[in-house]
Enzyme design. Structure first.
Site, PDB file in Angstrom:
ATOM      1  N   ASP A 176     -28.106 -19.731 -40.539  1.00  0.00           N
ATOM      2  CA  ASP A 176     -27.294 -18.863 -41.407  1.00  0.00           C
ATOM      3  C   ASP A 176     -28.183 -17.700 -41.814  1.00  0.00           C
ATOM      4  OD1 ASP A 176     -25.291 -17.877 -43.133  1.00  0.00           O
ATOM      5  OD2 ASP A 176     -25.984 -19.079 -44.816  1.00  0.00           O
ATOM      6  N   CYS A 197     -22.361 -20.036 -40.576  1.00  0.00           N
ATOM      7  CA  CYS A 197     -22.113 -18.740 -41.204  1.00  0.00           C
ATOM      8  C   CYS A 197     -20.826 -18.169 -40.630  1.00  0.00           C
ATOM      9  CB  CYS A 197     -23.294 -17.820 -40.875  1.00  0.00           C
ATOM     10  SG  CYS A 197     -23.114 -16.135 -41.478  1.00  0.00           S
ATOM     11  N   CYS A 257     -17.260 -18.335 -46.979  1.00  0.00           N
ATOM     12  CA  CYS A 257     -18.669 -18.002 -46.722  1.00  0.00           C
ATOM     13  C   CYS A 257     -19.437 -19.231 -47.167  1.00  0.00           C
ATOM     14  CB  CYS A 257     -19.063 -16.774 -47.527  1.00  0.00           C
ATOM     15  SG  CYS A 257     -20.854 -16.514 -47.664  1.00  0.00           S
TER      16      CYS A 257
HETATM   17  N1  DGL Z   1     -23.224 -17.436 -45.385  1.00  0.00           N
HETATM   18  C1  DGL Z   1     -22.618 -16.390 -44.662  1.00  0.00           C
HETATM   19  C2  DGL Z   1     -21.172 -16.652 -44.302  1.00  0.00           C
HETATM   20  O1  DGL Z   1     -20.768 -17.801 -44.212  1.00  0.00           O
HETATM   21  C3  DGL Z   1     -22.868 -14.954 -44.958  1.00  0.00           C
HETATM   22  C4  DGL Z   1     -23.588 -14.462 -46.141  1.00  0.00           C
HETATM   23  C5  DGL Z   1     -24.178 -13.093 -45.857  1.00  0.00           C
HETATM   24  O2  DGL Z   1     -25.232 -13.048 -45.247  1.00  0.00           O
HETATM   25  O3  DGL Z   1     -23.546 -12.094 -46.230  1.00  0.00           O
HETATM   26  O4  DGL Z   1     -20.420 -15.759 -44.060  1.00  0.00           O
END
Ligand code: DGL
Length: 255
Positions: free
Chosen positions: A10, A73, A181
């Site tokens: 991620d 992610c 997210c």
């Molecule tokens: N954890 C990530 C997601 O699921 C993104 C967070 C980021 O880097 O903006 O989208």
């Protein structure tokens, strides 16, 4: 049977919530986690850049001899999953905002879909909305992942940010909130506090872990379920990020 580890990546700490879910479901699998803090956030960067960063992350995991990769992610999945699947001959499991299960919970109200600007602006997301998006309102949350990166899961400042974010929906009936997210999964309770009790707060982590289990089985890549797998955690962001990752991984409470 294949004892090699599963790679999980991620942009940072959010993927630790996915690591926890996978560990719970398959404690016999060895896991290597990579959080790309040095390049976070992904959610406000152009898709091509996120695609390049995702490829670098996969290269890092391949260097650890991983047999499969989980893109923990939503943003990186939207930007890079198709590209990575075309490039690497191994199971690559992605994530998407859990709009389908949330839409099934909708009654007379709306579903709020919280995600990064990158996820909400992606082709993959519009396809998802075209299929299940009735009554689903997208809510971009730039700046929210940074609270989790700092290890802040419930400060006054965070509550003030959320209050402002949800203000347009204060008078609306909300049936469900999608945590689109992986960082937001750590904020489940903090977010729930801004809605009436009983509002469903939905994420895709368990679905992703189950999909991984299915793919390992199909491809004959499962490890033997006799032993206990090792868990290794890496960060591109240095010692402070690693400490936050470990603290979130080891926390007693449910993410
Ligand atoms: N954890 C990530 C997601 O699921 C993104 C967070 C980021 O880097 O903006 O989208």
């Amino acid at each position: 049977m294949d004892p090699r580890p599963i790679g999980i990546f991620d942009s940072g700490a959010g993927g630790i919530s996915v690591l926890r879910e996978i560990r719970k479901l398959m404690p016999w699998e060895s896991l290597v986690f990579f959080g790309d803090d040095a390049n976070a956030p992904y959610g406000t960067k152009p898709q091509e850049q996120v695609c390049g960063l995702s490829q670098d992350a996969v290269r890092f995991l391949l260097g650890k001899d991983c047999k499969a990769v989980v893109i923990a992610c939503n943003t990186a999945t939207a930007a890079a999953a198709a590209f990575l699947r075309g490039k690497y001959d191994m199971p690559i499991i992605g994530m998407e905002p859990a709009i389908k299960p949330a839409a099934a919970l909708r009654k007379d109200g709306i579903v709020i879909s919280m995600a990064t600007p990158g996820t909400l602006g992606s082709r993959k997301y519009s396809d998802l909305m075209a299929r299940y998006g009735e009554g689903v309102v997208p809510l971009p949350c730039p700046g929210l992942m940074e609270f989790v990166e700092r290890g802040d899961l419930g400060s006054e400042e965070l509550h003030a940010y959320l209050k402002q974010l949800f203000l347009p929906y204060a008078e609306r009936l909300v049936d469900a909130v999608v945590l689109g997210c992986t960082h937001y999964v750590f904020l489940r309770r903090t977010i729930a506090a801004h809605f009436p009790p009983g509002t469903a707060i939905v994420d895709g982590n368990l679905g992703t872990a189950k999909q991984l289990a299915r793919r390992l089985k199909e491809t004959g890549l499962e490890a033997s379920s006799d032993g206990e797998g090792a868990v290794r955690i890496y960060s591109s962001g240095g010692e402070e990020s690693l400490k936050t990752f470990r603290r979130l991984y080891e926390a007693e409470d449910e993410a």
